[in-house]
Design a protein around this motif. Structure first.
Motif, mmCIF file in Angstrom:
data_model
loop_
_atom_site.group_PDB
_atom_site.id
_atom_site.type_symbol
_atom_site.label_atom_id
_atom_site.label_comp_id
_atom_site.label_asym_id
_atom_site.label_seq_id
_atom_site.Cartn_x
_atom_site.Cartn_y
_atom_site.Cartn_z
ATOM 1 N N THR A 59 -48.218 43.153 78.212
ATOM 2 C CA THR A 59 -49.015 44.312 77.805
ATOM 3 C C THR A 59 -50.491 43.997 77.958
ATOM 4 O O THR A 59 -50.973 42.968 77.479
ATOM 5 N N TYR A 60 -51.210 44.886 78.633
ATOM 6 C CA TYR A 60 -52.634 44.712 78.883
ATOM 7 C C TYR A 60 -53.438 45.767 78.116
ATOM 8 O O TYR A 60 -53.068 46.948 78.072
ATOM 9 N N GLU A 61 -54.529 45.321 77.506
ATOM 10 C CA GLU A 61 -55.522 46.223 76.917
ATOM 11 C C GLU A 61 -56.560 46.524 77.997
ATOM 12 O O GLU A 61 -57.121 45.606 78.599
ATOM 13 N N VAL A 62 -56.807 47.821 78.238
ATOM 14 C CA VAL A 62 -57.741 48.221 79.289
ATOM 15 C C VAL A 62 -58.810 49.124 78.686
ATOM 16 O O VAL A 62 -58.506 50.028 77.903
ATOM 17 N N ALA A 63 -60.058 48.878 79.033
ATOM 18 C CA ALA A 63 -61.166 49.709 78.572
ATOM 19 C C ALA A 63 -62.015 50.128 79.768
ATOM 20 O O ALA A 63 -62.366 49.298 80.610
ATOM 21 N N LEU A 64 -62.320 51.422 79.844
ATOM 22 C CA LEU A 64 -63.196 51.964 80.885
ATOM 23 C C LEU A 64 -64.484 52.420 80.199
ATOM 24 O O LEU A 64 -64.465 53.302 79.340
ATOM 25 N N ILE A 65 -65.605 51.826 80.581
ATOM 26 C CA ILE A 65 -66.892 52.103 79.929
ATOM 27 C C ILE A 65 -67.803 52.808 80.930
ATOM 28 O O ILE A 65 -68.272 52.190 81.894
ATOM 29 N N PRO A 66 -68.031 54.121 80.764
ATOM 30 C CA PRO A 66 -68.951 54.822 81.674
ATOM 31 C C PRO A 66 -70.397 54.417 81.386
ATOM 32 O O PRO A 66 -70.868 54.535 80.258
ATOM 33 N N GLU A 67 -71.080 53.903 82.397
ATOM 34 C CA GLU A 67 -72.479 53.489 82.265
ATOM 35 C C GLU A 67 -73.328 54.570 82.936
ATOM 36 O O GLU A 67 -73.644 54.502 84.121
#
Length: 366
Positions: A250-258
């Protein structure tokens, strides 16, 4: 998991529905939602009965686990009475998609109406008011229905949101309808598709452009967040494939719009890779004759959709192909030359699209 939405079932509980049909519809409802994860950060489900007067069976926030929700659906009893669908739709707008019923203000909202095609009051105006609120409407008709009326009531296009099916054939549309609901729930969220044992593709809504910023993507195994990896992604992109991952992890994924224009909150998701796909570990040649031999292999796996058997004489470049479905683990190769050595390659074709192979030599008799 990690799909957030409020899903309301409009259940025809009137006297026009037989007891048998009511039971089959309840089974269909449970099969439809069974794979979801339930909770305040995931999917919430509620039921309204269509009868003489609309009745709430349970609100969105009452059942937060698969076990309790399944039992609640099983315990739902038919009310009988008239088929006042319009009243039930008005009740849904006024009472159900509200804080009091556990609805959340900023998550996708879906209505699934299962009907025998009969209503004693007008549905067009209250249905339009629900759609104006942003509710996506799916309709499943199990009886004789007015196609024009239902296609106008369902969200557009009707070919994606309207189904006509006999009550005994409801399982035929379960997967297609579930996928369509998932598309609605995940449309404005970071989510994963094309998941394999070593990769998945991330998709997200278009928030930026190449001129207004970029994305920072972070991902790490849940049990070892110190192994976090970071990628920078163009603001013009809305998808990215992550590869070289560990199976069954299981992977934790975060997408951060800059963004250099607006603030956008980070989006997160959790994705579990599939079990490692195993190639055939044994190929057995038997029952060899002058013009044929029997090929079998092991193991057979649920993740395999089919096998390809390539065979040709050695030496030489002439190769023929046999295809076998994933439920079988043997075949007979025929029309061969006598006293000849053949190279036989068995390839497992997985649901993920990956292929793995194993070869063996076989000799025909004189």
């Amino acid at each position: 998991s990690n799909s957030e939405g409020d899903l309301l079932f409009l259940l025809d509980s009137s006297g026009s529905v037989s007891y048998y049909e009511f039971i089959r519809v309840k089974e269909f409802m449970w099969d439809l939602v069974r794979p979801f994860t339930f909770g305040p950060k995931d999917v919430q489900t509620g039921i309204i009965h269509i009868s003489t007067m609309p009745t709430m069976e349970f609100p969105f926030d009452q059942y937060q686990s698969s076990e309790t929700l399944q039992q609640a659906i099983r315990d739902t009893q038919q009310l009988m009475g008239d088929t006042n669908t319009g009243k039930a739709l008005s009740y849904a707008k006024e009472k159900f998609f509200s804080d009091e019923a556990g609805a959340r203000p900023d998550v996708p909202k879906v209505l699934v109406w299962v009907t025998d095609g009969f209503s004693t009051d007008d549905i067009s105006e209250p249905m339009q008011l629900l759609k104006d609120m942003g509710v996506t409407v799916f309709i499943v008709s199990t009886g004789r229905s007015n196609y024009l009326e239902l296609s106008a009531a369902a969200s557009q296009p009707p070919e994606k949101h309207l189904h006509f099916v006999d009550v005994d054939d409801l399982p035929i549309i379960t997967e297609e309808l579930r996928d369509a609901i998932l598309d609605v729930i995940q449309a404005n969220r970071l989510h994963a598709v094309d998941i394999t044992s070593s990769s998945f593709r991330l998709m997200w809504p278009k928030l930026l452009s190449q001129e207004t910023g970029y994305y920072t993507l972070e991902y790490a195994p849940t049990d070892d967040l110190a192994r976090k990896r970071t990628k920078q992604v163009s603001g013009a992109d809305t998808s990215l494939t992550l590869s070289n991952l560990v199976p069954e992890t299981t992977y934790e994924v975060a997408l951060i719009p800059e963004s250099n224009v607006h603030y956008f909150p980070p989006q997160t998701t959790r994705v579990t890779t599939l079990a490692e796909e195993i190639s055939p570990v044994q190929v057995l040649i038997s029952e060899s004759g002058p013009h044929s031999f029997h090929v079998s292999w092991a193991p057979t796996l649920d993740s395999v959709v089919g096998y390809q058997i390539l065979y040709g004489p050695l030496p030489g470049n002439s190769v023929k192909l046999l295809e076998v479905d994933g439920q079988h683990n043997s075949t007979v190769v025929e029309n061969l030359a006598p006293n000849t050595t053949y190279l036989v390659t068995v390839t497992a074709v997985y649901k993920s699209g990956m292929e793995k192979s194993l070869s063996a030599k076989a000799c025909t008799q004189e």
